[in-house]
Motif scaffolding. Structure first.
Motif, PDB file in Angstrom:
ATOM      1  N   ASP A   1       0.730  -1.547  -0.152  1.00  0.00           N
ATOM      2  CA  ASP A   1       0.062   0.583  -0.173  1.00  0.00           C
ATOM      3  C   ASP A   1       0.612   1.140  -0.012  1.00  0.00           C
ATOM      4  O   ASP A   1       0.414   2.725   1.049  1.00  0.00           O
ATOM      5  CB  ASP A   1      -1.195  -0.136   1.561  1.00  0.00           C
ATOM      6  N   LEU A   2       2.130   0.971  -0.925  1.00  0.00           N
ATOM      7  CA  LEU A   2       2.850   1.971  -1.220  1.00  0.00           C
ATOM      8  C   LEU A   2       1.908   3.697  -1.610  1.00  0.00           C
ATOM      9  O   LEU A   2       1.953   4.127  -2.539  1.00  0.00           O
ATOM     10  CB  LEU A   2       4.403   2.091  -1.786  1.00  0.00           C
ATOM     11  N   HIS A   3       2.206   4.888  -1.168  1.00  0.00           N
ATOM     12  CA  HIS A   3       1.759   5.835  -1.072  1.00  0.00           C
ATOM     13  C   HIS A   3       3.187   7.090  -0.864  1.00  0.00           C
ATOM     14  O   HIS A   3       4.094   7.186   0.016  1.00  0.00           O
ATOM     15  CB  HIS A   3       1.052   7.077  -0.520  1.00  0.00           C
ATOM     16  N   VAL A   4       3.408   7.429  -2.552  1.00  0.00           N
ATOM     17  CA  VAL A   4       4.513   8.696  -2.426  1.00  0.00           C
ATOM     18  C   VAL A   4       4.740  10.349  -3.420  1.00  0.00           C
ATOM     19  O   VAL A   4       3.426   9.781  -4.652  1.00  0.00           O
ATOM     20  CB  VAL A   4       5.576   7.487  -3.496  1.00  0.00           C
ATOM     21  N   SER A   5       4.356  10.680  -2.382  1.00  0.00           N
ATOM     22  CA  SER A   5       5.377  12.377  -3.392  1.00  0.00           C
ATOM     23  C   SER A   5       6.395  12.510  -3.578  1.00  0.00           C
ATOM     24  O   SER A   5       7.484  12.553  -3.422  1.00  0.00           O
ATOM     25  CB  SER A   5       4.098  12.908  -2.324  1.00  0.00           C
ATOM     26  N   VAL A   6       6.716  13.712  -4.430  1.00  0.00           N
ATOM     27  CA  VAL A   6       7.834  13.743  -4.769  1.00  0.00           C
ATOM     28  C   VAL A   6       7.727  15.274  -5.177  1.00  0.00           C
ATOM     29  O   VAL A   6       6.375  15.841  -5.602  1.00  0.00           O
ATOM     30  CB  VAL A   6       7.744  13.734  -6.601  1.00  0.00           C
TER      31      VAL A   6
ATOM     32  N   ILE B   1       2.004  10.825  -6.392  1.00  0.00           N
ATOM     33  CA  ILE B   1       2.884   9.750  -7.578  1.00  0.00           C
ATOM     34  C   ILE B   1       1.897   8.595  -7.169  1.00  0.00           C
ATOM     35  O   ILE B   1       1.678   8.095  -8.602  1.00  0.00           O
ATOM     36  CB  ILE B   1       3.781   9.838  -7.650  1.00  0.00           C
ATOM     37  N   LEU B   2       2.213   8.107  -6.080  1.00  0.00           N
ATOM     38  CA  LEU B   2       2.464   6.279  -5.744  1.00  0.00           C
ATOM     39  C   LEU B   2       1.121   6.431  -5.287  1.00  0.00           C
ATOM     40  O   LEU B   2       0.669   7.482  -4.204  1.00  0.00           O
ATOM     41  CB  LEU B   2       3.397   5.487  -5.786  1.00  0.00           C
ATOM     42  N   ASN B   3      -0.144   5.485  -5.746  1.00  0.00           N
ATOM     43  CA  ASN B   3      -1.277   5.509  -4.653  1.00  0.00           C
ATOM     44  C   ASN B   3      -1.882   4.513  -4.615  1.00  0.00           C
ATOM     45  O   ASN B   3      -2.467   3.922  -4.627  1.00  0.00           O
ATOM     46  CB  ASN B   3      -2.230   6.148  -5.533  1.00  0.00           C
ATOM     47  N   GLY B   4      -0.764   3.785  -3.946  1.00  0.00           N
ATOM     48  CA  GLY B   4      -1.099   2.618  -3.252  1.00  0.00           C
ATOM     49  C   GLY B   4      -1.045   1.236  -3.827  1.00  0.00           C
ATOM     50  O   GLY B   4      -1.572   0.452  -4.838  1.00  0.00           O
ATOM     51  N   VAL B   5       0.852   1.122  -4.485  1.00  0.00           N
ATOM     52  CA  VAL B   5       1.466  -0.205  -4.608  1.00  0.00           C
ATOM     53  C   VAL B   5       1.519  -1.068  -3.895  1.00  0.00           C
ATOM     54  O   VAL B   5       2.089  -0.657  -2.626  1.00  0.00           O
ATOM     55  CB  VAL B   5       2.275   0.523  -5.800  1.00  0.00           C
TER      56      VAL B   5
ATOM     57  N   VAL C   1      -0.630   2.283 -13.551  1.00  0.00           N
ATOM     58  CA  VAL C   1      -1.737   3.168 -14.957  1.00  0.00           C
ATOM     59  C   VAL C   1      -1.831   4.770 -14.028  1.00  0.00           C
ATOM     60  O   VAL C   1      -2.570   3.468 -12.495  1.00  0.00           O
ATOM     61  CB  VAL C   1      -2.743   3.037 -15.663  1.00  0.00           C
ATOM     62  N   ASN C   2      -1.427   5.578 -13.174  1.00  0.00           N
ATOM     63  CA  ASN C   2      -1.785   6.932 -12.416  1.00  0.00           C
ATOM     64  C   ASN C   2      -1.644   6.227 -10.985  1.00  0.00           C
ATOM     65  O   ASN C   2      -2.541   6.479  -9.777  1.00  0.00           O
ATOM     66  CB  ASN C   2      -3.613   6.870 -12.507  1.00  0.00           C
ATOM     67  N   GLY C   3      -0.443   5.700 -10.997  1.00  0.00           N
ATOM     68  CA  GLY C   3       0.565   5.300  -9.646  1.00  0.00           C
ATOM     69  C   GLY C   3       0.207   4.129  -8.801  1.00  0.00           C
ATOM     70  O   GLY C   3       0.328   3.914  -8.054  1.00  0.00           O
ATOM     71  N   ARG C   4      -0.721   3.059  -9.519  1.00  0.00           N
ATOM     72  CA  ARG C   4      -0.818   2.306  -9.271  1.00  0.00           C
ATOM     73  C   ARG C   4      -1.561   0.849  -9.367  1.00  0.00           C
ATOM     74  O   ARG C   4      -1.072   1.108 -11.381  1.00  0.00           O
ATOM     75  CB  ARG C   4      -2.552   2.265  -8.495  1.00  0.00           C
ATOM     76  N   VAL C   5      -0.870  -0.162  -9.795  1.00  0.00           N
ATOM     77  CA  VAL C   5      -1.146  -1.600 -10.806  1.00  0.00           C
ATOM     78  C   VAL C   5      -2.324  -1.577 -10.640  1.00  0.00           C
ATOM     79  O   VAL C   5      -3.819  -1.929 -10.444  1.00  0.00           O
ATOM     80  CB  VAL C   5      -0.852  -3.515  -9.073  1.00  0.00           C
TER      81      VAL C   5
END
Length: 253
Positions: free
Chosen positions: A9-14, A23-27, A224-228
């Motif tokens: 459930d990785l969320h990352v901002s830049v 950028i990442l919305n729950g990987v 796509v759009n920061g998630r799988v």
């Protein structure tokens, strides 16, 4: 014991000029050592952000979620600690390091990771053999790191590090970009050798299926759009080659 890289459930901002941008919305990804997982997706979908987050780039902030290596939280580690734990990032655009020879760089890195300097005679033999396998002229050992190297030479130099430093997991961020067919084969052979000799786990980020003809993925993940958006076997990459990403973008919209 097989090592395990887990992304939960990785969320990352830049950081940008306009402030933090998510950028990442729950990987979610799980990669056992010895497996190859390909990450594919359109530009701007978060593929490289995932690579930088794993490596610990300071511009990329993990806002929630976890990156675990053998159960230990990676996000709390410094970049050097991540390398010592067994993580490696082969960069899309390898940097030049003027004034530092390849030979010194490689031995210093090996010493830092292992906690002791390798025996000179054994080490030089390993370096020579690895360079020959990657069809790199021996003169590259005394040249400054990536300085004046072509794009293909820089990518071979990245894989040289993989072969010599022997990480548990290598994140290959578009290692195939800018390579001609011959260089692509040589680089792929190096990755496959590392897998066979050390059980390397590979997270392979790419736009195209051509490298997947030489490095066979166990799983393909579509970003796509920061998630799988979808997961599957090697056949999914062939489908992406034929159909592109339009249907995911329509669904996301």
């Amino acid at each position: 014991m097989t090592s395990l890289l887990e992304i939960k459930d990785l969320h990352v901002s830049v950081e940008t000029d306009q402030g933090a941008k998510p950028i990442l919305n729950g990987v979610d990804l799980t990669i056992p050592q010895g497996e190859t997982h390909a990450i594919m997706g359109p530009n701007g979908s978060g593929k490289s952000t995932l690579a930088y987050a794993i490596a610990g780039h300071p511009r990329y902030e993990v806002t929630s979620g976890s990156i675990l290596l053998d159960g230990e939280e990676v996000t709390e580690m410094g970049v050097d600690e991540r390398a010592q734990a067994g993580l490696f990032l082969a960069m899309q655009y390898p940097v030049e390091i003027p004034g530092v020879t390849n030979a010194n760089f490689l031995r210093t890195a090996k010493t830092a990771i292992d906690g002791e300097a390798p025996a000179i005679r054994t080490w030089m033999k390993e370096v020579k053999e690895a360079m020959e396998n990657l069809r790199m002229d021996s003169s590259f050992a005394e040249r400054n790191v990536n300085e004046g190297f072509s794009g293909g030479e820089k990518k071979r130099n990245e894989i040289l590090q993989v072969e010599l430093l022997k990480p548990k997991f290598a994140v290959l961020d578009e290692t195939d970009s800018g390579l001609d067919v011959d260089a692509l084969k040589v680089v792929s052979e190096g990755v496959n050798r590392a897998k066979e000799t050390t059980g390397l786990g590979v997270l392979l980020i790419t736009h195209y299926t051509r490298i997947l003809r030489y490095i066979k993925p166990d799983f393909v993940h579509v970003f796509v759009n920061g998630r799988v958006a979808e997961e599957g076997g090697p056949e999914l990459a062939d489908r992406l080659e034929e159909e592109g990403y339009d249907r995911y973008l329509v669904d996301a919209a």
